[in-house]
Design a protein around this motif. Structure first.
Motif, mmCIF file in Angstrom:
data_model
loop_
_atom_site.group_PDB
_atom_site.id
_atom_site.type_symbol
_atom_site.label_atom_id
_atom_site.label_comp_id
_atom_site.label_asym_id
_atom_site.label_seq_id
_atom_site.Cartn_x
_atom_site.Cartn_y
_atom_site.Cartn_z
ATOM 1 N N GLU A 127 0.832 -1.208 0.000
ATOM 2 C CA GLU A 127 0.000 0.000 0.000
ATOM 3 C C GLU A 127 0.867 1.258 0.000
ATOM 4 N N THR A 128 1.977 1.226 0.723
ATOM 5 C CA THR A 128 2.878 2.383 0.763
ATOM 6 C C THR A 128 3.439 2.676 -0.617
ATOM 7 N N LEU A 129 3.919 1.657 -1.302
ATOM 8 C CA LEU A 129 4.486 1.863 -2.634
ATOM 9 C C LEU A 129 3.414 2.316 -3.625
ATOM 10 N N LYS A 130 2.218 1.775 -3.537
ATOM 11 C CA LYS A 130 1.132 2.194 -4.422
ATOM 12 C C LYS A 130 0.771 3.658 -4.192
ATOM 13 N N THR A 131 0.798 4.084 -2.934
ATOM 14 C CA THR A 131 0.478 5.483 -2.614
ATOM 15 C C THR A 131 1.491 6.430 -3.242
ATOM 16 N N PHE A 132 2.787 6.112 -3.112
ATOM 17 C CA PHE A 132 3.814 6.962 -3.700
ATOM 18 C C PHE A 132 3.765 6.910 -5.221
ATOM 19 N N ARG A 133 3.503 5.747 -5.804
ATOM 20 C CA ARG A 133 3.437 5.629 -7.266
ATOM 21 C C ARG A 133 2.308 6.476 -7.842
ATOM 22 N N ALA A 134 1.229 6.629 -7.081
ATOM 23 C CA ALA A 134 0.073 7.377 -7.568
ATOM 24 C C ALA A 134 0.374 8.859 -7.757
ATOM 25 N N LEU A 135 1.479 9.355 -7.206
ATOM 26 C CA LEU A 135 1.829 10.767 -7.321
ATOM 27 C C LEU A 135 2.458 11.107 -8.666
ATOM 28 N N PHE A 136 2.822 10.086 -9.457
ATOM 29 C CA PHE A 136 3.587 10.326 -10.678
ATOM 30 C C PHE A 136 2.911 9.689 -11.885
ATOM 31 N N LYS A 137 3.152 10.293 -13.046
ATOM 32 C CA LYS A 137 2.674 9.717 -14.296
ATOM 33 C C LYS A 137 3.570 8.555 -14.732
ATOM 34 N N LYS A 138 4.869 8.728 -14.555
ATOM 35 C CA LYS A 138 5.823 7.677 -14.897
ATOM 36 C C LYS A 138 6.032 6.807 -13.674
ATOM 37 N N ARG A 139 5.862 5.476 -13.826
ATOM 38 C CA ARG A 139 5.890 4.604 -12.661
ATOM 39 C C ARG A 139 6.656 3.319 -12.958
ATOM 40 N N VAL A 140 7.502 2.923 -12.017
ATOM 41 C CA VAL A 140 8.146 1.621 -12.049
ATOM 42 C C VAL A 140 7.137 0.591 -11.552
ATOM 43 N N SER A 141 7.167 -0.612 -12.110
ATOM 44 C CA SER A 141 6.203 -1.624 -11.708
ATOM 45 C C SER A 141 6.374 -1.986 -10.242
ATOM 46 N N LEU A 142 5.282 -2.304 -9.596
ATOM 47 C CA LEU A 142 5.289 -2.652 -8.182
ATOM 48 C C LEU A 142 6.159 -3.879 -7.935
ATOM 49 N N GLU A 143 6.047 -4.893 -8.800
ATOM 50 C CA GLU A 143 6.810 -6.125 -8.601
ATOM 51 C C GLU A 143 8.305 -5.868 -8.701
ATOM 52 N N THR A 144 8.710 -4.985 -9.604
ATOM 53 C CA THR A 144 10.124 -4.652 -9.738
ATOM 54 C C THR A 144 10.652 -4.030 -8.459
ATOM 55 N N LEU A 145 9.894 -3.117 -7.887
ATOM 56 C CA LEU A 145 10.322 -2.461 -6.648
ATOM 57 C C LEU A 145 10.414 -3.454 -5.497
ATOM 58 N N LEU A 146 9.416 -4.309 -5.362
ATOM 59 C CA LEU A 146 9.417 -5.281 -4.277
ATOM 60 C C LEU A 146 10.599 -6.236 -4.392
ATOM 61 N N GLU A 147 10.869 -6.703 -5.602
ATOM 62 C CA GLU A 147 11.983 -7.633 -5.790
ATOM 63 C C GLU A 147 13.318 -6.928 -5.590
ATOM 64 N N ARG A 148 13.435 -5.735 -6.138
ATOM 65 C CA ARG A 148 14.708 -5.019 -6.081
ATOM 66 C C ARG A 148 15.152 -4.752 -4.650
ATOM 67 N N PHE A 149 14.203 -4.485 -3.781
ATOM 68 C CA PHE A 149 14.535 -4.129 -2.407
ATOM 69 C C PHE A 149 14.231 -5.254 -1.419
ATOM 70 N N ALA A 150 14.131 -6.476 -1.950
ATOM 71 C CA ALA A 150 13.948 -7.664 -1.107
ATOM 72 C C ALA A 150 12.761 -7.514 -0.155
ATOM 73 N N LEU A 151 11.649 -7.001 -0.693
ATOM 74 C CA LEU A 151 10.462 -6.767 0.126
ATOM 75 C C LEU A 151 9.259 -7.604 -0.328
ATOM 76 N N THR A 152 9.460 -8.524 -1.265
ATOM 77 C CA THR A 152 8.343 -9.307 -1.795
ATOM 78 C C THR A 152 7.635 -10.082 -0.691
ATOM 79 N N GLU A 153 8.415 -10.725 0.184
ATOM 80 C CA GLU A 153 7.808 -11.514 1.253
ATOM 81 C C GLU A 153 7.151 -10.639 2.320
ATOM 82 N N LYS A 154 7.468 -9.344 2.305
ATOM 83 C CA LYS A 154 6.914 -8.415 3.293
ATOM 84 C C LYS A 154 5.820 -7.535 2.703
#
Length: 248
Positions: A127-154
């Protein structure tokens, strides 16, 4: 593809970065690809001069460090560049735009991790990442962010239940939701254990390899040496020295 996802690597020893041949410590010339130009930047709070007429340039794709003790003016400098504070004097040109007059246009193209990042404790990581992504027109995919920062399991964990290192990774992830051209990191490893710090160093090196310009403030000399092509040393609102870590 910009900011491609990859599996987080275990922390490794990181060798100091070396500037391109012939550029160690040299000031950027008018022909250089300058992404940020700060000229005579000043900020006062009553009789206190927090930032005292500093000037410097940062090249596109460079990792540039601002090193200094508490109260040196590092965070105030970054906040003026990011458009969070208005300077009392001076000029800031960022991505070829006047960063004061074109603040919103600049903010669409940069990423900011604040020294005291305010994350909502009762939101989940996703939810935190979705909230920040909503502020911008250009967005990195949610899955990419979760994997990149080792947060998928969290992803469904509440922010208040994360460890300090996980909160810090999430904080930096929020700065990259819009695939920014320039990333500002304000003391991103303060309070982390040595292994977590070196994992962050790997992430910052990855940003540089992707062509992002990274501007990082730090208290740690070894961190500046490991990450930065050039470092500005600040004290009492002034830049006391600026060069490559090797020359300094």
């Amino acid at each position: 593809m910009p900011f491609a996802a990859e599996t987080p690597r275990p922390a490794t020893q990181v060798a100091p970065r070396t500037p391109p041949a012939g550029e160690a410590g040299a000031p950027a010339s008018p022909r250089a690809d300058v992404v940020l130009a700060v000229e005579a930047l000043t900020k006062r709070y009553g009789s206190l001069v927090a930032v005292d007429g500093i000037s410097f340039e940062v090249r596109r794709g460079e990792t540039f460090g601002i090193l200094g003790p508490n109260g040196a003016g590092k965070t105030t400098t970054l906040e003026m560049i990011e458009g969070l504070r208005k300077p009392d004097a001076g000029r800031i040109t960022l991505l070829s735009l006047d960063a004061v007059r074109r603040r919103r246009a600049v903010q669409d193209r940069i990423g900011v991790q604040l020294q005291s990042q305010a994350l909502w404790p009762e939101l989940t990581v996703e939810e935190t990442l979705k909230t920040f992504r909503a502020l911008f027109k250009k967005r990195v995919s949610l899955e990419t962010l979760l994997e990149r920062f080792a947060l998928t399991e969290k992803r469904r964990s509440l922010v208040c239940d994360l460890s300090g290192g996980q909160k810090q990774r999430l904080s930096v992830a929020t700065a990259l939701v819009n695939d920014p051209e320039v990333v500002f990191l304000d003391e991103p490893t303060t309070g982390l254990d040595p292994q977590a710090r070196r994992s962050f160093w790997d992430l910052i090196h990855d940003m540089s390899r992707e062509g992002k310009t990274v501007i990082v403030t730090t208290h740690y000399m070894e961190e500046a040496e490991a990450l930065c092509e050039r470092v500005a040393i600040m004290d009492r609102g002034r830049i006391m020295a600026m060069d490559s870590p090797r020359e300094l």
